[in-house]
Enzyme design. Structure first.
Site, PDB file in Angstrom:
ATOM      1  N   LYS A 129       0.847  -1.212   0.000  1.00  0.00           N
ATOM      2  CA  LYS A 129       0.000   0.000   0.000  1.00  0.00           C
ATOM      3  C   LYS A 129       0.878   1.257   0.000  1.00  0.00           C
ATOM      4  O   LYS A 129       2.075   1.177   0.274  1.00  0.00           O
ATOM      5  CB  LYS A 129      -0.913   0.004   1.235  1.00  0.00           C
ATOM      6  CG  LYS A 129      -1.768  -1.255   1.383  1.00  0.00           C
ATOM      7  CD  LYS A 129      -2.920  -1.326   0.390  1.00  0.00           C
ATOM      8  CE  LYS A 129      -3.400  -2.729   0.230  1.00  0.00           C
ATOM      9  NZ  LYS A 129      -4.772  -3.016   0.445  1.00  0.00           N
TER      10      LYS A 129
HETATM   11  C1  PLP Z   1      -5.667  -4.101   0.933  1.00  0.00           C
HETATM   12  C2  PLP Z   1      -7.121  -3.808   1.025  1.00  0.00           C
HETATM   13  C3  PLP Z   1      -7.900  -4.230   2.117  1.00  0.00           C
HETATM   14  C4  PLP Z   1      -7.411  -5.181   3.153  1.00  0.00           C
HETATM   15  O1  PLP Z   1      -6.268  -4.856   3.811  1.00  0.00           O
HETATM   16  P1  PLP Z   1      -5.387  -5.982   4.520  1.00  0.00           P
HETATM   17  O2  PLP Z   1      -4.475  -5.179   5.383  1.00  0.00           O
HETATM   18  O3  PLP Z   1      -4.680  -6.739   3.458  1.00  0.00           O
HETATM   19  O4  PLP Z   1      -6.297  -6.840   5.321  1.00  0.00           O
HETATM   20  C5  PLP Z   1      -9.211  -3.813   2.176  1.00  0.00           C
HETATM   21  N1  PLP Z   1      -9.760  -3.075   1.204  1.00  0.00           N
HETATM   22  C6  PLP Z   1      -9.070  -2.686   0.122  1.00  0.00           C
HETATM   23  C7  PLP Z   1      -9.738  -1.855  -0.911  1.00  0.00           C
HETATM   24  C8  PLP Z   1      -7.726  -3.058  -0.016  1.00  0.00           C
HETATM   25  O5  PLP Z   1      -7.053  -2.683  -1.104  1.00  0.00           O
END
Ligand code: PLP
Length: 367
Positions: A186
């Site tokens: 991210k």
């Molecule tokens: C990455 C993501 C999540 C989940 O995050 P994690 O930390 O991997 O559990 C939820 N919603 C969206 C849109 C994402 O891109």
């Protein structure tokens, strides 16, 4: 030239001394659950997002689940979600036992269509979850208007939008709660799993604080049936270092996106549209091309890594084979699975590399 789609180790190498020092400080402190490092990141991130409260949790999925729990969403309730999103948005709703009501994107956008949200509301609707997909803010004002009119909370899934703004104001406090993921890839990524919620609602923040820690405010006294979903202090300390560089890294993404937008204008791909109210942080740069698979192989032959977000829409996942939402077809979600392609973007790249990618796509168009 070689262009990696991702290089999660790049940001570590770029600021290794500070990351190592933050890690070492936590190791030497002897506090390995919650504590100062987590509280400090929570304060800093709340400030960054211009909101009153931030609560660190174990992942972005947990941030969504705990938010739904804190809002007492459960079996029999309906939650509006985008038809086109990462599966976590859907899984959170399923985990609390509520029913999914997927809504399609607005034409010319990857984000949920506010007009179709209004039409999807029933007396059972208990939450609306817009997603700021690919780092592009959803159109929040009409969604918040609907939320106010029907008294339904808005949970913003901001997992892909660290640092993005909507109409000049940072994402994180527009809706009732915003949820964040610090998954390594991210825009603000940890060195493992992590997540958070931000909100201006003190009561909700406190509820989630308790829920993440066994339903307990005071050790061995449990007020509610909680979870173990705490942000790791090692991750918090390292995230705090990375947060100092987030704007700079987002700016690099914006420069790279500008290169793509300019240099792909005369190619045969559909470029992402950018509404004038959006300050996007380009978690992903997603183009559309009917011959997507051919284009992807062509780019691979030219040493260019790409991704597909996402190859199988949520409603076609095996996980939902026996519990498909009842409200119909999702042609946009189906179409995107066939034609989206994510180009390399991020602080590991130079704009020259992006020009090389754009040139390869133009060559593919002209072939
Ligand atoms: C990455 C993501 C999540 C989940 O995050 P994690 O930390 O991997 O559990 C939820 N919603 C969206 C849109 C994402 O891109």
């Amino acid at each position: 030239m070689k262009v990696d789609f991702l290089d999660p180790g790049h940001t570590y190498r770029a600021i290794k001394t500070d990351i190592d020092a933050a890690y070492q400080q936590v190791m030497e402190s002897g506090f390995y659950i919650l504590g100062d490092a987590v509280e400090s990141l929570e304060d800093t991130y709340a400030n960054y997002c211009n909101v009153k409260h931030c609560v660190g949790v174990a992942s972005g999925l947990d941030a969504l689940v705990l938010s739904l729990r804190a809002l007492d969403v459960g079996p029999g309730d309906e939650v509006i979600v985008p038809s086109h999103t990462f599966i976590a948005t859907w899984l959170a709703v399923s985990q609390v036992g509520a029913n999914l009501v997927p809504v399609e994107p607005r034409a010319n956008s990857f984000n949920i269509d506010p007009e179709q949200i209004e039409a999807a509301i029933t007396p059972k609707t208990r939450a609306i979850i817009p997603v700021h997909l690919y780092g592009q803010p959803a159109d929040l004002d009409p969604i918040l208007k609907i939320s106010e009119k029907h008294d339904i909370p808005v949970i913003e899934d901001a997992a892909q939008a660290h640092g993005a703004s909507y109409k000049g104001r940072k994402i994180g406090g527009h809706g009732t709660i915003a949820t964040w993921s610090f998954y390594p890839a991210k825009n603000l990524g940890a060195f493992g799993d992590g997540g958070a919620i931000t909100t201006n609602d003190a009561e909700l923040a406190e509820k989630i604080r308790i829920l993440r820690n066994y339903g307990s405010r005071k050790k061995y006294f449990n007020e509610v049936k909680g979870f173990n979903s705490r942000l790791d202090p090692l991750q918090a300390a390292m995230l705090e270092v990375k947060l100092r560089h987030l704007d700079q890294w987002n700016n690099l993404r914006k420069e790279q996106a500008t290169v793509y937008l300019e240099e792909l204008q005369d190619s045969n791909v559909i470029l992402p549209a950018i509404p004038e109210w959006a300050d996007a942080v380009w978690h992903l740069f997603v183009i559309r091309q009917p011959e997507r698979d051919k284009l992807q192989s062509y780019l691979a032959q030219h040493n260019i890594g790409t991704g597909i977000h996402y190859p199988v829409p949520s409603h076609r996942q095996q996980a939902y084979a026996d519990s498909l939402p009842a409200n119909g077809n999702y042609p946009f979600a189906d179409q995107f699975a066939k034609d989206v392609l994510s180009l390399p973007i991020g602080p590991h790249l130079s704009t020259d590399q992006c020009r090389y990618v754009a040139k390869a796509i133009r060559d593919f168009s002209a072939r």
